[in-house]
Design an enzyme around this catalytic site. Structure first.
Site, PDB file in Angstrom:
ATOM      1  N   ASP A   1       0.854  -1.192   0.000  1.00 23.10           N
ATOM      2  CA  ASP A   1       0.000   0.000   0.000  1.00 23.10           C
ATOM      3  C   ASP A   1       0.889   1.241   0.000  1.00 23.10           C
ATOM      4  O   ASP A   1       2.084   1.152   0.254  1.00 23.10           O
ATOM      5  CB  ASP A   1      -0.921   0.001   1.229  1.00 23.10           C
ATOM      6  CG  ASP A   1      -0.185  -0.424   2.487  1.00 23.10           C
ATOM      7  OD1 ASP A   1       0.998  -0.057   2.645  1.00 23.10           O
ATOM      8  OD2 ASP A   1      -0.779  -1.126   3.311  1.00 23.10           O
TER       9      ASP A   1
ATOM     10  N   ASP B   1       1.337   5.101   1.503  1.00 20.04           N
ATOM     11  CA  ASP B   1       0.918   6.099   2.497  1.00 20.04           C
ATOM     12  C   ASP B   1       1.556   7.429   2.142  1.00 20.04           C
ATOM     13  O   ASP B   1       2.721   7.491   1.740  1.00 20.04           O
ATOM     14  CB  ASP B   1       1.379   5.672   3.898  1.00 20.04           C
ATOM     15  CG  ASP B   1       0.699   4.389   4.350  1.00 20.04           C
ATOM     16  OD1 ASP B   1      -0.526   4.293   4.171  1.00 20.04           O
ATOM     17  OD2 ASP B   1       1.398   3.488   4.842  1.00 20.04           O
TER      18      ASP B   1
ATOM     19  N   ASP C   1       8.305   3.548  13.593  1.00 26.77           N
ATOM     20  CA  ASP C   1       8.886   2.427  14.345  1.00 26.77           C
ATOM     21  C   ASP C   1      10.357   2.128  14.032  1.00 26.77           C
ATOM     22  O   ASP C   1      11.209   2.158  14.909  1.00 26.77           O
ATOM     23  CB  ASP C   1       8.012   1.169  14.218  1.00 26.77           C
ATOM     24  CG  ASP C   1       7.627   0.818  12.788  1.00 26.77           C
ATOM     25  OD1 ASP C   1       8.088   1.500  11.849  1.00 26.77           O
ATOM     26  OD2 ASP C   1       6.863  -0.156  12.603  1.00 26.77           O
TER      27      ASP C   1
HETATM   28  P1  ATP Z   1       3.619  -3.510   5.402  1.00 24.05           P
HETATM   29  O1  ATP Z   1       2.609  -2.596   4.748  1.00 24.05           O
HETATM   30  O2  ATP Z   1       4.497  -4.239   4.468  1.00 24.05           O
HETATM   31  O3  ATP Z   1       3.013  -4.367   6.442  1.00 24.05           O
HETATM   32  P2  ATP Z   1       4.514  -1.061   6.546  1.00 24.05           P
HETATM   33  O4  ATP Z   1       5.777  -0.660   7.250  1.00 24.05           O
HETATM   34  O5  ATP Z   1       4.153  -0.282   5.338  1.00 24.05           O
HETATM   35  O6  ATP Z   1       4.650  -2.596   6.219  1.00 24.05           O
HETATM   36  P3  ATP Z   1       2.005  -0.167   7.599  1.00 24.05           P
HETATM   37  O7  ATP Z   1       1.160  -0.784   8.641  1.00 24.05           O
HETATM   38  O8  ATP Z   1       1.501   0.032   6.223  1.00 24.05           O
HETATM   39  O9  ATP Z   1       3.331  -1.047   7.584  1.00 24.05           O
HETATM   40  O10 ATP Z   1       2.498   1.227   8.201  1.00 24.05           O
HETATM   41  C1  ATP Z   1       2.992   2.313   7.412  1.00 24.05           C
HETATM   42  C2  ATP Z   1       4.063   3.056   8.196  1.00 24.05           C
HETATM   43  O11 ATP Z   1       3.529   3.534   9.448  1.00 24.05           O
HETATM   44  C3  ATP Z   1       5.269   2.229   8.612  1.00 24.05           C
HETATM   45  O12 ATP Z   1       6.209   2.117   7.574  1.00 24.05           O
HETATM   46  C4  ATP Z   1       5.816   3.013   9.784  1.00 24.05           C
HETATM   47  O13 ATP Z   1       6.508   4.172   9.379  1.00 24.05           O
HETATM   48  C5  ATP Z   1       4.533   3.451  10.466  1.00 24.05           C
HETATM   49  N1  ATP Z   1       4.098   2.469  11.480  1.00 24.05           N
HETATM   50  C6  ATP Z   1       3.289   1.404  11.303  1.00 24.05           C
HETATM   51  N2  ATP Z   1       3.070   0.747  12.446  1.00 24.05           N
HETATM   52  C7  ATP Z   1       3.751   1.420  13.407  1.00 24.05           C
HETATM   53  C8  ATP Z   1       3.897   1.253  14.811  1.00 24.05           C
HETATM   54  N3  ATP Z   1       3.308   0.262  15.462  1.00 24.05           N
HETATM   55  N4  ATP Z   1       4.661   2.165  15.463  1.00 24.05           N
HETATM   56  C9  ATP Z   1       5.256   3.183  14.824  1.00 24.05           C
HETATM   57  N5  ATP Z   1       5.146   3.385  13.497  1.00 24.05           N
HETATM   58  C10 ATP Z   1       4.405   2.527  12.787  1.00 24.05           C
HETATM   59 MG    MG Z   2       2.375  -0.410   4.265  1.00 25.69          MG
END
Ligand code: ATP
Ligand code: MG
Length: 474
Positions: A86, A88, A170
């Site tokens: 996805d 963001d 994170d």
């Molecule tokens: P994926 O989509 O592959 O699961 P992602 O890192 O993109 O991995 P998302 O849940 O889409 O995960 O989150 C987007 C962004 O939001 C992350 O890259 C990170 O910067 C932030 N993020 C997500 N979860 C957390 C958390 N629990 N604590 C702090 N920041 C977070």
């Molecule tokens: Mg993501």
């Protein structure tokens, strides 16, 4: 829904039982973001690999005078040559301002509002930079943010600057901002170097960041497996000790993260890693169930292996199928037990399913929407034994045949039932009608003899009685 709108947690155990340390100093004091702007000639990120919707929304925001970037997992994945799940976007525009700019958009979330912007069938999530106001020097929550006595953030709804936003993320590899107009990557915390050296490093003090949101522990394990990264030593060190904090995370959020682990394409590695870090028992109820009640480890590893393969080949995976498989051993044990006590096979299976569903409702927090699929897959298993008359034809037409058949094949592969059954069905499905007719079993063992002889064997059930209970007989 963005992670930061899901902080509400329940509190059970005082933190000093988990760690004796007093840990309330604001972690943000210990980080000084230093911006390095990386140009295209160094990072080489191909703009065409970004969803057109994400690029358009970012550029529209910039054109309207706001600062806007693609952020997080998408930038990370593109740099690693992976396909982002996805996209963001983060901006200094407030939710109402974003909403006013895009006709097809809506504000979501109550505590931390963000905006979903639609272009065609695509949706991107746009959020406003989040603020840095966390616990103050005395460890007390600010008026906007609330942490429990473990340091876990309950509410986090402050807007802020880009420098503040980066510190709230994170891992350093998740904290890169990409500007599609200038083709620049803005790196405040050396995330780019960590991507290149494949290091997963938490931002700030590990202990405190896990306490704020224990889900980060599971994210570390999943991302390390998925990205083939090494968890940096300081980031990994407190994980085992803090594992009990996961018990206080709301079950639905924990379930979402466990599902992500199971469906990330690297479930086998993740489960092995969870085990090696002591995160397996008494912690994640569903994984605990897999470990303790499913004696048949071979079946579980086959299920995880085939799920990983399907995800990696971009084939669809049904969570209902996965849960049916992960809980199968529990059904089988209960089924056998009831039959050993003299119950007939089909009612015994039915009751075994009912008991398991009731027990798991309390423990596993699998949402109800998966119940029907799981139960149907289980209840169809004995029907594969009915190979005479019209029964096999009727089974082929069942809307859930494919799932139940795949499930039966896994049982064959694990050695639970005879592979001959799987081979017969494989052939039967693809055969012409005349050949199918010739494959049918004509001289089935008379009902009484068969029933008595196989009473204690759940897999060798009475096909006559099952056929008549599960569907019309010919
Ligand atoms: P994926 O989509 O592959 O699961 P992602 O890192 O993109 O991995 P998302 O849940 O889409 O995960 O989150 C987007 C962004 O939001 C992350 O890259 C990170 O910067 C932030 N993020 C997500 N979860 C957390 C958390 N629990 N604590 C702090 N920041 C977070
Ligand atoms: Mg993501």
């Amino acid at each position: 829904m963005a992670w930061y709108s899901q902080y509400l947690v329940m509190i059970h155990k005082p933190f000093h039982r988990i760690s004796g340390k007093n840990s309330s100093a604001s972690f943000s004091e210990s980080i000084t973001p230093e911006l390095r702007i990386i140009q295209y000639k160094e990072h080489g990120l191909i703009r065409n690999n970004i969803s057109p919707c994400a690029t358009k929304v970012t550029l529209d925001l910039q054109e309207a005078g706001y600062s806007a970037f693609i952020v997080g997992g998408a930038v990370r994945d593109l740099l690693l040559g992976l396909k982002p799940k996805d996209f963001d976007i983060v901006t200094n525009a407030k939710p109402e301002e974003i909403r006013a700019l895009f006709r097809r958009s809506r504000i979501i979330g109550r505590r931390f509002r963000l905006v979903h912007v639609m272009c065609g069938s695509d949706t991107v999530e746009v959020s406003t930079f989040r603020g840095d106001s966390f616990t103050n020097k005395n460890g007390k929550s600010t008026p906007h943010q609330h942490a429990d006595e473990h340091g876990r953030i309950l509410r986090d709804n402050v807007f802020g600057s880009q420098e503040e936003d980066v510190k709230r993320r994170d891992f350093t590899v998740n904290a890169l901002f990409y500007d599609p107009d200038r083709e620049e990557i803005w790196d405040y915390l050396c995330g780019y170097g960590d991507i290149k050296s494949k290091q997963l490093r938490i931002i700030g003090t590990p202990l405190q960041r896990y306490r704020e949101d224990p889900i980060r522990i599971l994210r570390a394990i999943r991302l390390a497996a998925k990205l083939d990264m090494k968890i940096d030593a300081a980031t990994a060190q407190p994980i085992g000790e803090l594992a009990p904090l996961l018990q206080n995370v709301p079950p639905s959020r924990l379930f979402d993260e466990v599902l992500k682990i199971l469906l990330c394409g690297y479930a086998q590695i993740c489960v092995a890693d969870l085990r090696s870090r002591g995160l397996y028992h008494g912690l994640l109820p569903i994984l605990d169930m897999i470990a303790t009640e499913s004696v048949d480890e071979r079946f579980i590893s086959l299920v995880l292996k085939s799920t990983d393969e399907r995800v990696q080949q971009e084939k669809s995976v049904s969570p209902g199928f996965l849960f049916a498989a992960l809980l199968w051993h529990g059904v089988l044990v209960a089924w056998n037990k009831r039959m050993a006590a003299g119950e007939k096979s089909f009612p015994a299976l039915h009751m075994a399913i009912k008991d398991l569903m009731e027990a798991q409702e309390k423990r596993l927090v699998i949402p109800r929407r998966y119940d029907a699929v799981m139960q149907e897959i289980w209840a169809m298993q004995p029907r594969f034994l009915g190979r005479s008359g019209r029964r096999p034809f009727r089974l082929l037409e069942h809307p859930r045949f494919r799932a139940a058949y795949d499930f039966m094949l896994l049982r064959c592969e694990s050695g639970e039932i005879d592979i001959e059954l799987g081979n017969w069905w494989k052939k039967f499905q693809n055969a012409k009608t005349s050949e199918q007719e010739s494959m049918l079993f004509r001289n089935e063992v008379p009902r009484k003899r068969r029933k008595r002889g196989r009473r204690n064997e759940a897999v060798a059930v009475d096909t006559q009685s099952i056929g008549s209970t599960l569907g019309p007989t010919e």
